[in-house]
Write an enzyme that holds these catalytic residues in place. Structure first.
Site, mmCIF file in Angstrom:
data_model
loop_
_atom_site.group_PDB
_atom_site.id
_atom_site.type_symbol
_atom_site.label_atom_id
_atom_site.label_comp_id
_atom_site.label_asym_id
_atom_site.label_seq_id
_atom_site.Cartn_x
_atom_site.Cartn_y
_atom_site.Cartn_z
ATOM 1 N N LYS A 229 -21.925 -79.120 -61.144
ATOM 2 C CA LYS A 229 -22.013 -79.212 -59.685
ATOM 3 C C LYS A 229 -21.729 -77.849 -59.065
ATOM 4 C CE LYS A 229 -20.282 -81.988 -55.774
ATOM 5 N NZ LYS A 229 -19.450 -83.133 -55.362
ATOM 6 N N SER B 193 -21.324 -86.910 -52.453
ATOM 7 C CA SER B 193 -21.946 -85.604 -52.389
ATOM 8 C C SER B 193 -22.538 -85.123 -53.713
ATOM 9 C CB SER B 193 -20.894 -84.586 -51.929
ATOM 10 O OG SER B 193 -19.853 -84.466 -52.889
ATOM 11 N N SER C 31 -17.540 -89.571 -53.917
ATOM 12 C CA SER C 31 -18.676 -88.696 -54.233
ATOM 13 C C SER C 31 -19.075 -88.635 -55.696
ATOM 14 C CB SER C 31 -18.395 -87.276 -53.740
ATOM 15 O OG SER C 31 -18.463 -87.213 -52.339
#
Length: 492
Positions: free
Chosen positions: A78, A158, A182
């Site tokens: 990420k 997210s 998330s």
């Protein structure tokens, strides 16, 4: 071996050890898949040369019978994780061109264990979002589609790049972060497994901060075993993070398949919210029956302050975000917009560098921390947060784990909720309480909606009892036998 990218992380690990495949072959296969899947926009940076170098180094170790727990296994990272000399932007314009001079602790742990980095994955800007539509680099597209429709759906947020990449076989597993859901909500939207560990289980050092008392690193994988393996490498005490807890990291994989006979499962009555689709409720009921059939006992529990979790979260998280994001001013790194003087430069840089959702949350946070409103909002929210944690502690005096839905719906279309922030925020209704209490939670794919989209069930555990959580999650996974996969429309 055909179609290497269909292997699970555990399967690839075993094949590498048996010398049936090489890391170079595996990494090359993933890089090819990533190139073919540009339409999903899952990656914002591809580190092809670095990946092949790491794969060759792993092959040399494996040839000698050496190597770590993740030796030669290609992962996606990420874009919130600092990776030394590799572009790290948190998917924000304000961090344009930023290449950290250091590596986050979690990614350092992964490289220590031999993992290979394929690239950096898209996410909502500064992890603020539930749909991966706020990224400066554009929306991530969910690999799944509704039956008979070609409408593009969100992958959740997210960590939408992480969930989409795992679901579309663009990496074996991915790192993610969870501040209010998330990891778990994107996993539910994409038919993957997402594990949010206990707060303090994984180091936050070198991960771009959103809300420091809520943020936690964790993995997204194809199945429960893969996430257990990932957590084993990601977790551990770190002196550089004062919130990191000095506890031994268990062998999480070893507990999978152990009997859950006698396990006590709680069903929070407050999670039966008005307007929840019938198919979500039915899936929840099926999950209860699966656990009973495996020998668990089930009882209803109460979490009376759950109804205040969302408003509490949307006071605490923006307050912390407004403080954390004050450091982005254009002086030392990232975007700089020239101004008449330094104050003008700050204002112009931040106005140009932050997207609309980030600006909204900074304003909300600044407001609730301001004189005259601090006591009315922020202080009250912190008190309610303590009550929410007490509710969970009380429930866990009676039961071992809690079972709930992960999200109140399946994935929705890109743009469907963009103009309605409240509707977007409601997506986190089942996940946010876990972060406020610092507990571990996992989402397991358990079925399909009427439109053919994945739905997840969430298990919540006691602090630092990820072993029981994973054991129960594995039982759900075995019973659900979720084998569905998205059709690779992006290759057409």
């Amino acid at each position: 071996m055909s179609d290497l990218t269909k292997l699970t992380l555990a399967g690839a690990r075993d094949a590498l050890k048996k010398k049936e495949i090489t890391s170079t072959e595996l990494t090359g296969a993933y890089l090819k898949e990533m190139e073919a899947a540009a339409a999903l926009n899952a990656y914002v940076t591809v580190t092809a040369d670095k990946a092949m170098e790491m794969a060759k180094a792993s092959d040399a170790k494996l040839a000698k019978g050496e190597g770590g727990a993740l030796e030669g296994l290609p992962l996606g990272i990420k874009d919130l994780y600092c990776t030394k000399d590799v572009l790290t932007t948190a998917c924000s314009h304000i961090l344009d061109g930023f290449k950290p001079a250091y590596e986050s602790t979690v990614t350092s742990n992964l490289w220590r264990d031999g993992a290979v980095m394929l690239g950096k994955l898209n996410n909502d800007e500064f992890a603020m979002g539930s749909s991966n539509e706020t990224s400066h680099y554009g929306s991530v597209v969910n690999p799944w589609r509704r039956k008979g429709s070609d409408a593009k759906l969100v992958p959740g947020g997210s960590s939408g790049g992480s969930s989409a990449a795992v679901a579309a076989n663009l990496c074996l597993a991915a790192t993610a972060t969870d501040t209010g859901g998330s990891i778990r909500q994107p996993a539910a939207f994409t038919g993957t497994v997402g594990l949010k560990p206990t707060y303090g289980r994984c180091s936050r050092w070198g991960i771009v901060a959103f809300a420091s008392s809520l943020d936690q690193a964790g993995p997204i994988g194809r199945d429960v075993r893969d996430t257990a393996i990932m957590l084993g490498s990601m977790a551990g005490h770190d002196e550089k993070d004062t919130t990191s807890v000095d506890r031994a990291v268990p062998d999480y994989e070893a507990v999978l398949g152990q009997s859950i006979k006698g396990l006590s499962v709680g069903i929070p009555k407050e999670y039966r919210v008005d307007g929840m689709p019938g198919e979500i409720d039915e899936l929840w009921s099926r999950g209860i029956e699966w656990l009973k059939a495996a020998g668990a006992t089930v009882k209803e529990v109460s979490l009376p302050h759950t109804k205040y979790a969302l408003p509490t979260y949307y006071i605490v998280a923006p307050a912390e975000c407004s403080s954390n994001l004050a450091r982005y001013d254009g002086v030392r790194y990232g975007l700089r917009v020239d101004g008449r003087d330094i104050t003008d430069m700050y204002e112009k840089t931040r106005a140009a560098g932050f997207g609309a959702e980030v600006r909204r949350r900074v304003l909300m946070g600044t407001y609730v921390l301001s004189a005259g409103y601090y006591d009315a909002y922020y202080l009250k929210a912190q008190k309610v947060r303590s009550l929410i944690a007490q509710d969970f502690a009380s429930a866990f005096s009676e039961v071992d784990v809690l079972l709930t839905p992960t999200a109140p719906s399946a994935a929705f279309a890109i743009g469907e909720k963009s103009d309605d922030p409240l509707s977007m925020y409601l997506n986190d209704v089942f996940t946010v309480p876990v972060n406020l209490a610092g507990l571990p939670g996992i989402s397991v794919p358990a079925g399909l909606s009427g439109e053919g989209l994945p739905l997840g069930l969430q298990l919540i555990g006691r602090t630092f009892d990820e072993e029981t959580l994973l054991k129960a999650a594995y039982a759900i996974e075995q019973a659900a036998d979720f084998k569905a996969a998205p059709e690779a429309w992006w290759k057409a």
